[in-house]
Design an enzyme around this catalytic site. Structure first.
Site, PDB file in Angstrom:
ATOM      1  N   TYR A  31       0.826  -1.214   0.000  1.00 13.95           N
ATOM      2  CA  TYR A  31       0.000   0.000   0.000  1.00 13.95           C
ATOM      3  C   TYR A  31       0.858   1.260   0.000  1.00 13.95           C
ATOM      4  CZ  TYR A  31       0.843  -0.028   5.078  1.00 13.95           C
ATOM      5  OH  TYR A  31       1.418  -0.020   6.313  1.00 13.95           O
ATOM      6  N   GLY A 262       7.909   4.366  10.197  1.00 17.63           N
ATOM      7  CA  GLY A 262       7.614   2.974   9.854  1.00 17.63           C
ATOM      8  C   GLY A 262       6.144   2.689  10.063  1.00 17.63           C
ATOM      9  N   LYS A 263       5.750   1.497   9.674  1.00 15.99           N
ATOM     10  CA  LYS A 263       4.328   1.169   9.766  1.00 15.99           C
ATOM     11  C   LYS A 263       3.805   1.293  11.189  1.00 15.99           C
ATOM     12  CE  LYS A 263       4.195  -1.451   5.583  1.00 15.99           C
ATOM     13  NZ  LYS A 263       4.233  -2.728   4.931  1.00 15.99           N
ATOM     14  N   ARG A 264       4.658   0.983  12.156  1.00 13.55           N
ATOM     15  CA  ARG A 264       4.206   1.043  13.550  1.00 13.55           C
ATOM     16  C   ARG A 264       4.021   2.467  14.058  1.00 13.55           C
ATOM     17  NH1 ARG A 264       8.274  -1.967  16.458  1.00 13.55           N
ATOM     18  NH2 ARG A 264       8.721  -3.036  14.512  1.00 13.55           N
ATOM     19  N   ASP A 265       4.660   3.417  13.372  1.00 17.73           N
ATOM     20  CA  ASP A 265       4.565   4.798  13.866  1.00 17.73           C
ATOM     21  C   ASP A 265       3.541   5.609  13.097  1.00 17.73           C
ATOM     22  OD1 ASP A 265       7.098   4.403  15.411  1.00 17.73           O
ATOM     23  OD2 ASP A 265       7.794   4.118  13.362  1.00 17.73           O
TER      24      ASP A 265
END
Ligand code: GLU
Length: 491
Positions: A31, A262-265
């Site tokens: 995505y 990153g995806k976690r942030d």
């Protein structure tokens, strides 16, 4: 091997004299998140500003990393934001195809040109041999450079072996419109792979061929490509072509500024913001101001203003921070700017279930009351559910309010009884209600903070509501009377 030490100034055109052709060239590996979309936005703005062309090219030559469905996600994400391309994968154009996997013949043709001019050769080594070279470089505390092992008599390239660029290591000095003057030495240049053994070209090779053939004037891309830029400069020279203007965008960092987002942030799928009630206008505004400003204090920019004001020389060199609170604030600002009709259309999927039977007019009236309080469209149920269905009294909520928490429940209940009787005979337009409420302050001797919060709670049992007189007027005389009675009974 001799290494030239002269420092060429690489050719590039000056920004003022050309009509821009910019491209966004994502790899379909998943995505789209904030960082990627910002690159697309900046490239789009550069093209829009000077009547240029924005191109969407799909770089799908790394089949291992490809994720099915990504191309559709990319297209949908850009379109959601309002970024349209005039040439590209699904719309075609004079340089079609715009998907690299459909252009393999073109890369092979250019690869042969480099072979013929002595600037590319087949790589004959096995994995193990390459590993040995690498290990001996490590043992000798030297950086591993493939060109130190260039084969003397490489085999004829038949497409089954990797094809390598025969580099011409040298110093470079160049100007990146965002990063400024940069320079590197010959150690930054090595014999990189042009075509892999699977027949697909590397990014390092095919993006240069495509940018050249597609007449790209400005290459905007993320910072991760800056260390390989000297290799690209070397290849431009070998191909005898002018290089485009290079604009390297700094990373978008997590809010703490310490690591790349990153995806976690929060680097989630950009489309999710739409599902979560963010407006594309707010997202575009937010992305544009991630590392760019117009030199004033202005914070709210429409697409038209961005197109008029954007310039690469005001893009910051230092990484931008992803501040989701700022995005939320911008979204609230943008929600306020919409006309009621426009906002109403966008709210279609966000109403609480209780509003399912309500008329358009009833919903619009409620929407007009809460428009200023919505931070995202997803706030709608919490802010409006009680307009459409009877709320359940929850007296514990009075203890969440600092002022109400100090007053015994009996006393609060007496206040509600007085309020109910004062409102019983009041006219029920917002203005008359306000007069009634003001009179009630005088008769009860209570602070507005106490009285109004209490009545608000008793008719809504929700943590927020619009101005009290508007809320009561919208609910209507009978509903207000019955809700106050229910609250009194539940005390
Ligand atoms: N395909 C590269 C990526 O997705 C694009 C880099 C470029 O714009 O040249 O990161």
């Amino acid at each position: 091997m001799s290494e030239e030490t002269n420092t060429p100034t690489t050719n590039y055109q000056t920004p003022t004299t050309i009509t821009p052709r910019t491209r966004f060239a994502p790899s379909p590996t998943g995505y789209m998140h904030v960082g990627g979309v910002r690159t697309a936005l900046f490239a789009w703005l550069v093209a829009q500003k000077d009547g240029g062309t924005f191109i969407l090219r799909i770089e799908d030559t790394d089949k291992v990393r490809e994720v099915p469905g990504s191309i559709e996600q990319i297209e949908k994400s850009l379109r959601w934001l309002g970024i349209e391309w005039t040439e590209g994968v699904d719309v075609g154009g004079p340089y079609a195809p715009y998907k690299q996997s459909e252009r393999l013949d073109i890369y092979t043709e250019w690869a042969h040109k480099l072979v013929d001019s002595g600037r590319a050769y087949a790589d004959p080594y096995s994995k193990e041999e390459l590993e040995d070279f690498r290990n001996s470089a490590i043992a000798n505390k030297k950086p591993f450079l493939y060109r130190d092992h260039r084969p003397e008599n490489p085999p004829v390239w038949d497409g089954t072996l990797p094809l390598r660029f025969k580099s011409d290591p040298k110093d470079y000095q160049w100007t990146d419109v965002v990063m400024g003057d940069l320079s590197t030495g010959p150690e930054a240049i090595d014999d990189f792979i042009l075509i892999k053994s699977d027949g697909y070209p590397t990014y390092n090779f095919c993006h240069i061929i495509d940018d050249m053939l597609m007449g790209i004037t400005h290459v905007l891309r993320s910072q991760e490509f800056i260390s390989t830029t000297p290799k690209f400069l070397n290849l431009y020279e070998a191909l005898g072509i002018d290089r485009p203007i290079l604009a390297t965008l700094p990373y978008v960092m997590a809010i703490d500024g310490k690591k790349k987002l990153g995806k976690r942030d929060g680097a989630k799928n950009i489309l999710e913001y739409g599902y979560d009630g963010y407006l594309p206008e707010a997202m575009m505004n937010f992305l544009a101001t991630l590392g760019w400003n117009d030199g004033t204090e202005q914070e709210i920019f429409s697409a038209e203003e961005l197109i008029a004001k954007f310039s690469l020389d005001r893009v910051q060199r230092s990484p931008a921070r992803f501040d989701e609170k700022r995005l939320l604030w911008l979204n609230g600002q943008w929600i306020r700017k919409l006309s009621l009709d426009d906002l109403y259309k966008r709210c279609a999927n966000f109403w609480p279930e209780s509003a399912a039977q309500a008329s358009d007019n009833a919903k619009k009236q409620v929407l007009s009351l809460v428009q200023d309080r919505l931070k995202t469209l997803a706030d709608l149920p919490l802010l409006t559910a009680y307009f459409f269905a009877e709320p359940t009294p929850d007296w514990t909520m009075t203890s969440d309010n600092k002022q109400l928490a100090k007053i015994p429940r009996e006393e609060l209940n007496d206040l509600l009884i007085s309020a109910k009787s004062a409102l019983e005979n009041s006219d029920f337009d917002a203005e008359s209600i306000q007069i009634t409420l003001n009179a009630l302050i005088d008769t009860t001797g209570q602070k507005p903070g106490v009285l109004f919060s209490l009545i608000r709670l008793a008719v809504s049992w929700a943590p927020f509501s619009p101005a009290l007189n508007d809320t009561l007027a919208t609910l209507g005389h009978d509903t207000v009377q019955s809700r106050l009675q229910t609250a009194i009974d539940a005390a």
